[in-house]
Motif scaffolding. Structure first.
Motif, PDB file in Angstrom:
ATOM      1  N   GLN A  37       0.858  -1.189   0.000  1.00 24.13           N
ATOM      2  CA  GLN A  37       0.000   0.000   0.000  1.00 24.13           C
ATOM      3  C   GLN A  37       0.887   1.230   0.000  1.00 24.13           C
ATOM      4  OE1 GLN A  37      -2.754   0.502   3.369  1.00 24.13           O
ATOM      5  NE2 GLN A  37      -4.307   1.167   1.913  1.00 24.13           N
ATOM      6  N   GLN A  41      -2.967   5.201  -1.420  1.00 29.11           N
ATOM      7  CA  GLN A  41      -3.422   4.276  -2.467  1.00 29.11           C
ATOM      8  C   GLN A  41      -4.126   3.073  -1.861  1.00 29.11           C
ATOM      9  OE1 GLN A  41      -2.952   5.065  -5.835  1.00 29.11           O
ATOM     10  NE2 GLN A  41      -2.376   6.977  -4.825  1.00 29.11           N
ATOM     11  N   GLY A  42      -4.755   2.292  -2.714  1.00 31.02           N
ATOM     12  CA  GLY A  42      -5.424   1.079  -2.267  1.00 31.02           C
ATOM     13  C   GLY A  42      -4.437  -0.054  -2.053  1.00 31.02           C
ATOM     14  N   LEU A  43      -4.981  -1.209  -1.733  1.00 32.88           N
ATOM     15  CA  LEU A  43      -4.151  -2.389  -1.514  1.00 32.88           C
ATOM     16  C   LEU A  43      -3.765  -3.010  -2.850  1.00 32.88           C
ATOM     17  CD1 LEU A  43      -6.045  -4.134   1.407  1.00 32.88           C
ATOM     18  CD2 LEU A  43      -3.893  -2.911   1.522  1.00 32.88           C
TER      19      LEU A  43
ATOM     20  N   PHE B 101      -9.374  -6.044  -4.148  1.00 34.52           N
ATOM     21  CA  PHE B 101      -9.769  -4.898  -3.345  1.00 34.52           C
ATOM     22  C   PHE B 101     -10.016  -3.673  -4.210  1.00 34.52           C
ATOM     23  CE2 PHE B 101      -9.415  -5.715   1.196  1.00 34.52           C
ATOM     24  CZ  PHE B 101      -8.766  -6.927   1.225  1.00 34.52           C
ATOM     25  N   GLY B 102     -11.003  -2.866  -3.801  1.00 34.27           N
ATOM     26  CA  GLY B 102     -11.167  -1.545  -4.368  1.00 34.27           C
ATOM     27  C   GLY B 102     -10.201  -0.577  -3.703  1.00 34.27           C
ATOM     28  N   ARG B 103     -10.166   0.662  -4.209  1.00 33.26           N
ATOM     29  CA  ARG B 103      -9.230   1.649  -3.683  1.00 33.26           C
ATOM     30  C   ARG B 103      -9.695   2.281  -2.390  1.00 33.26           C
ATOM     31  NH1 ARG B 103      -5.535   3.686  -7.415  1.00 33.26           N
ATOM     32  NH2 ARG B 103      -5.698   5.756  -6.513  1.00 33.26           N
TER      33      ARG B 103
END
Lengths: 113, 111
Positions: A37, A41-43, B101-103
């Motif tokens: 991450q 930001q996302g995963l 996963f989404g953000r």
């Protein structure tokens, strides 16, 4: 009981050095995941282990990244010849198996200078 | 490729109102969807799981829906509180394999 633990919590390294990040999953969990991450930001999925099956390495960004899981428990993520773009928080998660919720560790913050 | 989209990066609501977060999926049919909460500097924490054959799931002030026609999940927090302020992540998975996963959506509940 104990949750997922990760070590170190913080790691600062020089560009070009190798680093190893460790994850201790919850005892009895057969599935183990590594994510990355970046700030805000996302995963980003990296790799997934399930029991004795071959790991799903489809998320590893380059051949500098590798991971292993010994004895179906502890996992180590290795980054060779680190680059500045590798700077991020590396999160590990485990679950009973694929279908169940994931329990995340606190993460390792990696900074490459 | 499979994709989970959370179209709202941020949502700001007043305390006491219901927060509704949206999650859409494309290019695959997840067997289930999961919702997580992430606070700054912490790993995500699991909240709810809903399977494709379930329309709705509730847990205390939380409610999640799964609409396979719209390819969408809605996550509701009723009677929201400032302590609910966090980033909420949606994730989709099948019976085998990884989660996508989404953000995330950053929720801020103001007094």
């Amino acid at each position: 009981g104990a949750g997922v633990s990760q070590s170190p919590s913080n790691k600062v390294t020089e560009k070009g050095k190798d680093v190893e990040l460790r994850c201790d999953p919850i005892s009895g969990h057969t599935a183990l995941y590594w994510y990355r991450q970046s700030l805000g930001q996302g995963l980003e999925f990296l790799i997934y282990f399930q029991g004795n099956s071959a790991p799903d390495k489809s998320g590893l960004p380059s051949d500098r990244f590798s991971a292993e899981r010994t004895g179906g428990s502890v996992s180590t993520l290795t980054i060779q010849r680190t680059q500045q773009e590798d700077s991020a928080v590396y999160l590990c998660a485990s679950s009973w198996t694929d279908y169940y919720e994931q329990y995340f560790g606190p993460g390792t913050r990696l900074t490459v200078t | 490729s499979q994709k989970i989209e959370q179209n709202s990066e941020a949502l700001n609501i007043q305390e006491g109102k219901t927060a509704t977060l949206t999650c859409n999926y494309t290019n695959y049919s997840p067997a289930y969807l999961q919702w997580y909460r992430q606070d700054p500097g912490r790993g995500p924490v699991f909240l709810l799981l809903i399977r494709e054959n379930e329309k709705e799931k509730r847990k205390e002030r939380l409610k999640v829906t799964f609409d396979t026609t719209l390819k969408q999940s809605l996550f509701h927090i009723t009677a929201s509180q400032p302590a609910d302020s966090a980033t909420y992540l949606c994730a989709g998975g099948s019976t085998l394999g990884r989660l996508y996963f989404g953000r995330g959506t950053q929720l801020t509940v103001w007094p």
